[in-house]
Design an enzyme around this catalytic site. Structure first.
Site, PDB file in Angstrom:
ATOM      1  N   LYS A  67     -40.388  71.674   9.414  1.00 31.81           N
ATOM      2  CA  LYS A  67     -40.114  73.080   9.081  1.00 31.81           C
ATOM      3  C   LYS A  67     -40.961  73.985   9.969  1.00 31.81           C
ATOM      4  CE  LYS A  67     -41.537  76.318   6.508  1.00 31.81           C
ATOM      5  NZ  LYS A  67     -41.268  77.457   7.414  1.00 31.81           N
TER       6      LYS A  67
ATOM      7  N   GLY B  92     -51.483  75.199   9.253  1.00 27.63           N
ATOM      8  CA  GLY B  92     -51.297  76.602   8.882  1.00 27.63           C
ATOM      9  C   GLY B  92     -52.570  77.145   8.272  1.00 27.63           C
ATOM     10  N   SER B  93     -52.412  78.118   7.403  1.00 34.19           N
ATOM     11  CA  SER B  93     -53.590  78.804   6.880  1.00 34.19           C
ATOM     12  C   SER B  93     -54.283  77.978   5.797  1.00 34.19           C
ATOM     13  CB  SER B  93     -53.175  80.156   6.315  1.00 34.19           C
ATOM     14  OG  SER B  93     -52.244  79.950   5.270  1.00 34.19           O
ATOM     15  N   THR B  94     -55.567  78.219   5.635  1.00 33.85           N
ATOM     16  CA  THR B  94     -56.345  77.546   4.599  1.00 33.85           C
ATOM     17  C   THR B  94     -55.808  77.901   3.220  1.00 33.85           C
ATOM     18  OG1 THR B  94     -58.273  77.458   6.020  1.00 33.85           O
ATOM     19  CG2 THR B  94     -58.692  77.335   3.660  1.00 33.85           C
TER      20      THR B  94
ATOM     21  N   GLY C 282     -52.850  75.803   2.635  1.00 35.28           N
ATOM     22  CA  GLY C 282     -53.337  74.420   2.562  1.00 35.28           C
ATOM     23  C   GLY C 282     -53.872  74.102   1.178  1.00 35.28           C
TER      24      GLY C 282
ATOM     25  N   GLU D 242     -54.238  70.670   8.788  1.00 37.26           N
ATOM     26  CA  GLU D 242     -54.918  71.296   9.938  1.00 37.26           C
ATOM     27  C   GLU D 242     -54.915  72.786   9.645  1.00 37.26           C
ATOM     28  OE1 GLU D 242     -56.215  69.776  12.481  1.00 37.26           O
ATOM     29  OE2 GLU D 242     -55.158  67.879  12.750  1.00 37.26           O
TER      30      GLU D 242
ATOM     31  N   CYS E  95     -56.064  78.559  16.379  1.00 38.91           N
ATOM     32  CA  CYS E  95     -56.912  78.212  15.233  1.00 38.91           C
ATOM     33  C   CYS E  95     -58.322  77.845  15.688  1.00 38.91           C
ATOM     34  CB  CYS E  95     -56.286  77.054  14.468  1.00 38.91           C
ATOM     35  SG  CYS E  95     -55.848  75.709  15.574  1.00 38.91           S
TER      36      CYS E  95
ATOM     37  N   GLU F 291     -60.942  84.576   9.556  1.00 41.05           N
ATOM     38  CA  GLU F 291     -60.151  84.396  10.771  1.00 41.05           C
ATOM     39  C   GLU F 291     -59.426  85.708  11.093  1.00 41.05           C
ATOM     40  OE1 GLU F 291     -57.229  81.395  10.100  1.00 41.05           O
ATOM     41  OE2 GLU F 291     -57.596  80.503  12.040  1.00 41.05           O
TER      42      GLU F 291
HETATM   43  P1  NAD Z   1     -49.186  80.010   7.054  1.00 45.40           P
HETATM   44  O1  NAD Z   1     -50.033  79.088   6.245  1.00 45.40           O
HETATM   45  O2  NAD Z   1     -48.821  81.300   6.466  1.00 45.40           O
HETATM   46  O3  NAD Z   1     -47.801  79.313   7.435  1.00 45.40           O
HETATM   47  C1  NAD Z   1     -47.776  78.030   8.055  1.00 45.40           C
HETATM   48  C2  NAD Z   1     -46.468  77.377   7.663  1.00 45.40           C
HETATM   49  O4  NAD Z   1     -46.465  77.139   6.259  1.00 45.40           O
HETATM   50  C3  NAD Z   1     -45.225  78.207   7.955  1.00 45.40           C
HETATM   51  O5  NAD Z   1     -44.202  77.337   8.386  1.00 45.40           O
HETATM   52  C4  NAD Z   1     -44.890  78.792   6.584  1.00 45.40           C
HETATM   53  O6  NAD Z   1     -43.525  79.100   6.416  1.00 45.40           O
HETATM   54  C5  NAD Z   1     -45.286  77.646   5.668  1.00 45.40           C
HETATM   55  N1  NAD Z   1     -45.602  78.032   4.302  1.00 45.40           N
HETATM   56  C6  NAD Z   1     -46.005  79.242   3.844  1.00 45.40           C
HETATM   57  N2  NAD Z   1     -46.213  79.178   2.504  1.00 45.40           N
HETATM   58  C7  NAD Z   1     -45.945  77.903   2.111  1.00 45.40           C
HETATM   59  C8  NAD Z   1     -45.986  77.208   0.870  1.00 45.40           C
HETATM   60  N3  NAD Z   1     -46.358  77.810  -0.258  1.00 45.40           N
HETATM   61  N4  NAD Z   1     -45.656  75.902   0.840  1.00 45.40           N
HETATM   62  C9  NAD Z   1     -45.311  75.255   1.977  1.00 45.40           C
HETATM   63  N5  NAD Z   1     -45.224  75.857   3.180  1.00 45.40           N
HETATM   64  C10 NAD Z   1     -45.558  77.169   3.261  1.00 45.40           C
HETATM   65  O7  NAD Z   1     -49.935  80.146   8.432  1.00 45.40           O
HETATM   66  P2  NAD Z   1     -49.459  81.009   9.676  1.00 45.40           P
HETATM   67  O8  NAD Z   1     -49.831  82.405   9.381  1.00 45.40           O
HETATM   68  O9  NAD Z   1     -48.078  80.716  10.058  1.00 45.40           O
HETATM   69  O10 NAD Z   1     -50.379  80.376  10.818  1.00 45.40           O
HETATM   70  C11 NAD Z   1     -51.628  80.806  11.079  1.00 45.40           C
HETATM   71  C12 NAD Z   1     -52.652  79.878  10.467  1.00 45.40           C
HETATM   72  O11 NAD Z   1     -52.470  78.550  10.941  1.00 45.40           O
HETATM   73  C13 NAD Z   1     -54.035  80.252  10.859  1.00 45.40           C
HETATM   74  O12 NAD Z   1     -54.856  80.221   9.727  1.00 45.40           O
HETATM   75  C14 NAD Z   1     -54.452  79.167  11.853  1.00 45.40           C
HETATM   76  O13 NAD Z   1     -55.797  78.934  11.966  1.00 45.40           O
HETATM   77  C15 NAD Z   1     -53.712  78.004  11.332  1.00 45.40           C
HETATM   78  N6  NAD Z   1     -53.510  77.007  12.390  1.00 45.40           N
HETATM   79  C16 NAD Z   1     -54.264  75.872  12.355  1.00 45.40           C
HETATM   80  C17 NAD Z   1     -54.128  74.910  13.356  1.00 45.40           C
HETATM   81  C18 NAD Z   1     -54.945  73.662  13.316  1.00 45.40           C
HETATM   82  O14 NAD Z   1     -54.605  72.727  14.016  1.00 45.40           O
HETATM   83  N7  NAD Z   1     -55.991  73.596  12.528  1.00 45.40           N
HETATM   84  C19 NAD Z   1     -53.206  75.100  14.374  1.00 45.40           C
HETATM   85  C20 NAD Z   1     -52.446  76.265  14.395  1.00 45.40           C
HETATM   86  C21 NAD Z   1     -52.611  77.220  13.374  1.00 45.40           C
END
Ligand code: NAD
Length: 515
Positions: free
Chosen positions: A220, A272-274, A277, A294, A328, A425
């Site tokens: 996704k 994605g975001s903490t 996560g 991650e 990130c 962040e």
């Molecule tokens: P986000 O957590 O909002 O979204 C990430 C993904 O999760 C998207 O596909 C989103 O649609 C999905 N998502 C959102 N809510 C969800 C839920 N309740 N259940 C399941 N999936 C859900 O993050 P973002 O704003 O898209 O990305 C930025 C964040 O990602 C930053 O915090 C960044 O540090 C982190 N990031 C981390 C790494 C790493 O390797 N550690 C790499 C890239 C980005």
């Protein structure tokens, strides 16, 4: 010289009186020029996009075919540099997720799991070669959909995407050597959720090791950057990857949630975001699902007095400003040893004034568009908080295009560890600069965040590098360089930056059960 005095010294960069009052910082028109005497610029060098074939509507990729969503819902994907609509993207609901999981399960049981590793490897090699062939087109699409510069998508992202498929293709028939003396079995159906900052690269990080080790996948992508994943699906068709081995479902958080909650998914891999996560940890608790995360980061780049300062400043620029700070592991905190603080600040200020912000399809552009309006608002909100908490903002006088989402390269001095800009962040081209006196203080400051993803150390002394690296709570530490990636090298975090590793032999581990 104190940080305050430096930030107030005028000519190249300045903040207006308005910014002192806590409103959005702007640079007065009179100062909007580079400090090179006459104003000059590069001639435009736009990457061609006339051959790019965007579809007006993108469907879901399930069972090897593009299919309309049962939800009948579509959402717009916007070019953040122009605010133009690029295409409509299908929004998958729980019924679509169920279809994708069933398709992945069938492919797992009947085709992919029984297939010998050497045959799986051939498909991965074929995909890697097709990605190489289509690299230019995919890079342009990535830039149009996500706002990142063509320099980045063409020269960094796409080569790494194919390199990941090549690398894991090589492991597919050698799993017994990856885990000597053990037997590695695939986990089954993997749900993989990725963010918008490296759409294709994150897809490769997830898909390649999962497929090499015999799992089938449901990917996704993030809702603002789904298009390149669907073009990748076309390459899967061209590679004749068996139906259902990879399924791509698009949509926002609700689609991801439905995937995480589906009973027949064996493994969730999330980047994605903490904040999200943490929701996922709760969602899989008490189930059989395996989870790797991650998450975010607040990396410290540490410059010691004996560091090669010019090189360090270039490393800082690459670490936070390229890719708009949408990384990130971006070095978003700079820790400078007191003796070299004035020199570093002077060089940094001069250097950010030369960074070109604008059309990301222009090969001379250093900083492209912020990925979305929502992300731009978040950057403004955190910068405002920095000003309100008393830090001083230094900002490039770069002219920003009128349309689209932009933020000039900026840094804060006078930052304390308790400021939000030192803890949260920003995910934008904004750096928080602090000082330290001793190595112990640098380590203490670097570790003083809830995150633990990455860090950088700049010094002339190898012994100092080893001492510092051993004490930093960060999954990746670069020494005298920054933001260098390789498929053979593991990547992942400590603390609230998540758990599990991607890349290298370690990257296979989250997708296998060992006996
Ligand atoms: P986000 O957590 O909002 O979204 C990430 C993904 O999760 C998207 O596909 C989103 O649609 C999905 N998502 C959102 N809510 C969800 C839920 N309740 N259940 C399941 N999936 C859900 O993050 P973002 O704003 O898209 O990305 C930025 C964040 O990602 C930053 O915090 C960044 O540090 C982190 N990031 C981390 C790494 C790493 O390797 N550690 C790499 C890239 C980005």
């Amino acid at each position: 010289m104190s940080a305050k005095k430096i930030a107030r010294r005028k000519p190249v960069l300045a903040r207006s009186e308005k910014s002192l009052n806590g409103t959005r910082p702007t640079v007065p028109a009179s100062e909007r020029r580079l400090d090179f005497g006459e104003r000059w610029s590069f001639a435009p060098a736009l990457e061609a996009k006339d051959y790019i074939q965007l579809q007006s509507r993108y469907q879901l990729f399930i069972g090897g075919k593009f299919v309309a969503p049962r939800s009948h819902v579509y959402f717009d994907s916007i070019n953040p540099a122009t605010e133009e609509k690029l295409a409509e993207i299908a929004s998958a609901d729980a019924r679509d997720v169920d279809r994708a999981v069933k398709s992945a399960r069938r492919a797992y049981e009947k085709i992919w799991r029984p297939m010998p590793g050497r045959e799986r490897g051939k498909y991965l090699y074929r995909i890697a070669r097709l990605i190489q062939e289509k690299a230019r087109e995919l890079a342009v699409l990535e830039t149009m959909d996500g706002g990142k510069t063509i320099k980045e998508s063409r020269d960094v992202d796409l080569p790494l995407v194919s390199a990941h498929f090549f690398y894991y293709a090589g492991w597919a028939d050698k799993l017994q050597y990856a885990f000597p003396g053990r037997t590695a079995e695939p986990l089954g159906v993997a749900g993989q959720i990725i963010p918008w900052n490296f759409p294709l690269l994150m897809a490769a990080w997830k898909l390649a090791p999962a497929l090499a080790s015999g799992n089938t996948c449901i990917l996704k992508p993030a809702e603002t950057t789904s298009i390149t994943a669907l073009h990748l699906a076309e390459l899967f068709q061209q590679a004749e990857l068996p139906e259902g081995v990879v399924n791509i479902i698009t949509g926002a958080g609700a689609t991801g949630k439905a995937l995480v909650e589906h009973r027949d998914v064996d493994k969730i891999a999330f980047t994605g975001s903490t904040q999200v996560g943490k929701l996922l940890i709760k969602a899989v608790a008490g189930t059989r699902k395996k989870l790797t995360l991650e998450l975010g980061g607040k990396a410290a780049n540490i410059i010691f007095e004996d560091a090669p300062i010019d090189q360090a400043v270039e490393g800082i620029i690459a670490g936070i400003y390229f890719n708009q700070g949408h990384v990130c592991c971006a070095g978003s905190r700079l820790l400078v040893q007191e003796g070299v603080f004035p020199a570093v600040i002077r060089k940094l200020r001069d250097r950010i004034a030369t960074l070109r912000v604008g059309d990301p399809l222009d090969k001379n552009t250093d900083i492209g568009a912020i990925n979305s309006r929502g992300q731009l608002d978040k950057i403004h909100e955190l910068v405002d908080s920095g000003l309100q908490q008393g830090a001083q903002l230094v900002q490039s006088p770069a002219r920003l295009p009128k349309k689209g989402y932009w933020y000039p390269p900026s840094f804060f001095t006078g930052v304390t560890a308790s400021h939000r800009i030192a803890q949260e962040e920003i995910f934008g081209p904004v750096l928080s600069v602090m000082t330290f006196r001793t190595p112990e203080e640098a380590i203490e400051r670097a570790n003083n965040t809830p995150y633990g993803l990455s860090a950088g150390v700049w010094t002339d002394k190898g012994s100092k590098i080893f001492k510092i690296v051993g004490e930093l709570r960060a999954g990746i530490v670069w020494a005298n360089t920054y933001n260098k990636f390789d498929p053979t090298s593991p990547f992942g975090g400590y603390k609230e930056s998540g758990f599990g590793r991607e890349g290298g032999r370690h990257g296979l581990l989250p997708y296998v059960a060992l006996s």
